[in-house]
Design a protein around this motif. Structure first.
Motif, PDB file in Angstrom:
ATOM      1  N   CYS A 123      24.746  40.550  39.417  1.00 41.79           N
ATOM      2  CA  CYS A 123      25.678  41.684  39.332  1.00 41.79           C
ATOM      3  C   CYS A 123      27.136  41.229  39.396  1.00 41.79           C
ATOM      4  O   CYS A 123      28.004  41.819  38.752  1.00 41.79           O
ATOM      5  CB  CYS A 123      25.372  42.675  40.449  1.00 41.79           C
ATOM      6  SG  CYS A 123      26.484  44.077  40.533  1.00 41.79           S
ATOM      7  N   VAL A 124      27.398  40.160  40.164  1.00 42.37           N
ATOM      8  CA  VAL A 124      28.793  39.758  40.393  1.00 42.37           C
ATOM      9  C   VAL A 124      29.202  38.511  39.616  1.00 42.37           C
ATOM     10  O   VAL A 124      30.390  38.191  39.549  1.00 42.37           O
ATOM     11  CB  VAL A 124      29.039  39.500  41.898  1.00 42.37           C
ATOM     12  CG1 VAL A 124      28.691  40.739  42.714  1.00 42.37           C
ATOM     13  CG2 VAL A 124      28.237  38.301  42.397  1.00 42.37           C
ATOM     14  N   ILE A 125      28.245  37.794  39.010  1.00 45.44           N
ATOM     15  CA  ILE A 125      28.542  36.465  38.474  1.00 45.44           C
ATOM     16  C   ILE A 125      29.504  36.501  37.293  1.00 45.44           C
ATOM     17  O   ILE A 125      30.371  35.632  37.169  1.00 45.44           O
ATOM     18  CB  ILE A 125      27.229  35.731  38.092  1.00 45.44           C
ATOM     19  CG1 ILE A 125      27.518  34.247  37.828  1.00 45.44           C
ATOM     20  CG2 ILE A 125      26.548  36.397  36.899  1.00 45.44           C
ATOM     21  CD1 ILE A 125      26.264  33.402  37.720  1.00 45.44           C
ATOM     22  N   ASN A 129      32.683  42.765  39.896  1.00 50.25           N
ATOM     23  CA  ASN A 129      31.914  43.667  40.749  1.00 50.25           C
ATOM     24  C   ASN A 129      31.796  43.108  42.161  1.00 50.25           C
ATOM     25  O   ASN A 129      31.895  41.901  42.372  1.00 50.25           O
ATOM     26  CB  ASN A 129      30.508  43.878  40.175  1.00 50.25           C
ATOM     27  CG  ASN A 129      30.530  44.596  38.839  1.00 50.25           C
ATOM     28  OD1 ASN A 129      31.432  45.366  38.560  1.00 50.25           O
ATOM     29  ND2 ASN A 129      29.523  44.338  38.017  1.00 50.25           N
ATOM     30  N   THR A 130      31.552  44.015  43.088  1.00 52.50           N
ATOM     31  CA  THR A 130      31.293  43.634  44.473  1.00 52.50           C
ATOM     32  C   THR A 130      29.993  44.297  44.919  1.00 52.50           C
ATOM     33  O   THR A 130      29.737  45.457  44.588  1.00 52.50           O
ATOM     34  CB  THR A 130      32.432  44.074  45.400  1.00 52.50           C
ATOM     35  OG1 THR A 130      33.658  43.506  44.949  1.00 52.50           O
ATOM     36  CG2 THR A 130      32.172  43.619  46.836  1.00 52.50           C
ATOM     37  N   VAL A 131      29.177  43.551  45.645  1.00 51.06           N
ATOM     38  CA  VAL A 131      27.908  44.064  46.163  1.00 51.06           C
ATOM     39  C   VAL A 131      27.977  44.103  47.680  1.00 51.06           C
ATOM     40  O   VAL A 131      28.389  43.124  48.312  1.00 51.06           O
ATOM     41  CB  VAL A 131      26.721  43.187  45.708  1.00 51.06           C
ATOM     42  CG1 VAL A 131      25.438  43.610  46.410  1.00 51.06           C
ATOM     43  CG2 VAL A 131      26.548  43.267  44.193  1.00 51.06           C
ATOM     44  N   TYR A 164      31.677  35.235  47.888  1.00 53.07           N
ATOM     45  CA  TYR A 164      32.670  36.118  48.508  1.00 53.07           C
ATOM     46  C   TYR A 164      32.478  37.559  48.042  1.00 53.07           C
ATOM     47  O   TYR A 164      32.733  38.506  48.795  1.00 53.07           O
ATOM     48  CB  TYR A 164      34.080  35.639  48.161  1.00 53.07           C
ATOM     49  CG  TYR A 164      35.171  36.557  48.655  1.00 53.07           C
ATOM     50  CD1 TYR A 164      35.541  36.587  49.996  1.00 53.07           C
ATOM     51  CD2 TYR A 164      35.827  37.428  47.773  1.00 53.07           C
ATOM     52  CE1 TYR A 164      36.527  37.447  50.445  1.00 53.07           C
ATOM     53  CE2 TYR A 164      36.815  38.280  48.217  1.00 53.07           C
ATOM     54  CZ  TYR A 164      37.163  38.292  49.553  1.00 53.07           C
ATOM     55  OH  TYR A 164      38.144  39.144  50.006  1.00 53.07           O
ATOM     56  N   LYS A 165      32.029  37.732  46.794  1.00 49.42           N
ATOM     57  CA  LYS A 165      31.865  39.077  46.243  1.00 49.42           C
ATOM     58  C   LYS A 165      30.561  39.732  46.683  1.00 49.42           C
ATOM     59  O   LYS A 165      30.317  40.890  46.351  1.00 49.42           O
ATOM     60  CB  LYS A 165      31.956  39.025  44.710  1.00 49.42           C
ATOM     61  CG  LYS A 165      33.357  38.696  44.208  1.00 49.42           C
ATOM     62  CD  LYS A 165      33.513  38.928  42.716  1.00 49.42           C
ATOM     63  CE  LYS A 165      32.779  37.910  41.879  1.00 49.42           C
ATOM     64  NZ  LYS A 165      33.066  38.061  40.426  1.00 49.42           N
ATOM     65  N   GLN A 192      36.620  47.122  47.366  1.00 49.09           N
ATOM     66  CA  GLN A 192      37.132  47.114  46.003  1.00 49.09           C
ATOM     67  C   GLN A 192      36.027  46.748  45.013  1.00 49.09           C
ATOM     68  O   GLN A 192      35.236  45.844  45.240  1.00 49.09           O
ATOM     69  CB  GLN A 192      38.291  46.118  45.868  1.00 49.09           C
ATOM     70  CG  GLN A 192      39.513  46.463  46.694  1.00 49.09           C
ATOM     71  CD  GLN A 192      40.167  47.772  46.251  1.00 49.09           C
ATOM     72  OE1 GLN A 192      40.121  48.135  45.069  1.00 49.09           O
ATOM     73  NE2 GLN A 192      40.770  48.467  47.196  1.00 49.09           N
ATOM     74  N   ASN A 193      35.984  47.490  43.900  1.00 48.56           N
ATOM     75  CA  ASN A 193      35.045  47.230  42.793  1.00 48.56           C
ATOM     76  C   ASN A 193      33.586  47.261  43.242  1.00 48.56           C
ATOM     77  O   ASN A 193      32.743  46.528  42.710  1.00 48.56           O
ATOM     78  CB  ASN A 193      35.346  45.874  42.132  1.00 48.56           C
ATOM     79  CG  ASN A 193      36.752  45.777  41.597  1.00 48.56           C
ATOM     80  OD1 ASN A 193      37.265  46.729  41.010  1.00 48.56           O
ATOM     81  ND2 ASN A 193      37.402  44.643  41.800  1.00 48.56           N
TER      82      ASN A 193
END
Length: 337
Positions: A123-125, A129-131, A164-165, A192-193
């Motif tokens: 999802c973030v790669i 986006n942030t999970v 980090y995300k 955020q995001n």
């Protein structure tokens, strides 16, 4: 239902409310169910005044009326979030539904957490986006995430950015979970995001409330569902909830009769039944349900063995379905077979 009070409407004076109470009309629901002419005769209010009170109450407490075109536009805005796993996306009609709750369910050690790790990474790669990863078992493994990223051949800088995300928070009770969701809802906590929330897993928090005579667990679950639905719809994100599948072995003894000798023979039969946890209330909450089951182990000469997982989408967009596929879990994470 709420009690009738004089401040509800200008025509609902204290004397009118008292006359209604004397005739066992004490709640708003009872007022709406009663015949308007009868209320007019009891209270000496004119029929237009009674109808005005009814109309005002309905406007305050009824659900808003939405026409078909508006409803269609609302649903057409709902999109999906790709999991990055082709077979899973195909089974889910292109990905996880945004704005709704998705359940990943399976027996213990069936690959639920590993799948969540992979979905979070994918999802973030390649996106901003942030999970939010909510861990309730205390077993979140950053080392496992790092090994999956190393298997992708990423640099340390890229791995650090991806990790980090994926924001990890540890929750131990339903009270803490509800407080967290409430802060996200009220924007006390702003991420955020934010594109997805993963709750791994909900039964760990609910088991301590099983068998409550005062229904505390059900009340907590209902609050959690309401906050989650609001967050999903308002922020247009995916919400993945990990659930547990339980096995129940039922012992049944059936009598078989030999027609020639009329000898009765008892035959023991063992029936296996599998249930998703969290009770009947929860069964209708997720709009999409994916069930995982451990399969065979693929042995490799280099010792890098793989675990085959059979996955079945049994519910998609609130409709029952049966879409089966297989995935493989190894050092590189979750891949297609």
């Amino acid at each position: 239902m709420q009690k009738l009070k004089s401040e509800k409407h200008v025509h609902l004076t204290e004397s009118v409310v008292r006359k209604l109470a004397q005739n066992r009309i004490t709640t708003i629901l009872e007022f709406l169910h009663e015949d308007s002419d009868k209320i007019s005769n009891l209270t000496k209010l004119s029929l237009p005044q009674v109808l005005e009170i009814r109309s005002d109450i309905l406007n305050k407490y009824s659900a808003p009326i939405v026409n078909g075109s508006t409803l269609f536009n609302q649903f057409s805005k709902k999109k999906v979030l790709s999991t990055g796993i082709v077979s899973l996306d195909d089974a889910l009609d292109n990905g996880l539904p945004l704005g709704f709750i998705t359940e990943i369910c399976g027996l213990s050690d069936s690959g639920k957490t590993q799948l969540c790790y992979q979905v979070a990474i994918n999802c973030v790669i390649n996106a901003e986006n942030t999970v939010l990863y909510i861990n309730t078992k205390g077993d979140f493994s950053a080392v496992r995430i790092q090994k999956i990223l190393e298997g992708m051949g990423l640099s340390h800088k890229d791995m650090a950015l991806i990790m980090y995300k994926i924001r990890v928070v540890f929750i131990w009770t339903m009270e803490e979970l509800i407080e967290l969701l409430q802060k996200i809802k009220n924007k006390t906590i702003v991420i955020q995001n934010l594109s997805m929330i993963i709750l791994d897993s909900l039964p760990c928090l609910m088991f301590q409330h099983l068998g409550d005579s005062n229904k505390t667990g059900l009340a907590y679950l209902n609050m959690m569902v309401n906050y989650s639905r609001y967050i999903c719809d308002t922020f247009n994100i995916a919400f993945v909830c990990v659930n547990i599948l339980t096995r129940w072995i039922e012992h049944d003894v059936s009598d078989l009769e030999d027609e020639e000798e009329t000898v009765s023979i008892s035959k023991e039969v063992y029936l296996e039944r599998r249930n998703r946890c969290l009770g009947k209330y929860w069964q209708h909450i997720p709009v999409t349900v994916v069930i995982l089951e451990k399969g065979q182990i693929l042995m490799k000469p280099n010792g890098n063995n793989s675990q085959v997982i059979s996955a079945t989408v049994v519910k998609r967009n609130n409709l029952e379905c049966y879409h089966s596929f297989t995935i493989v879990i190894n050092d590189l994470g979750v891949t297609m077979q």
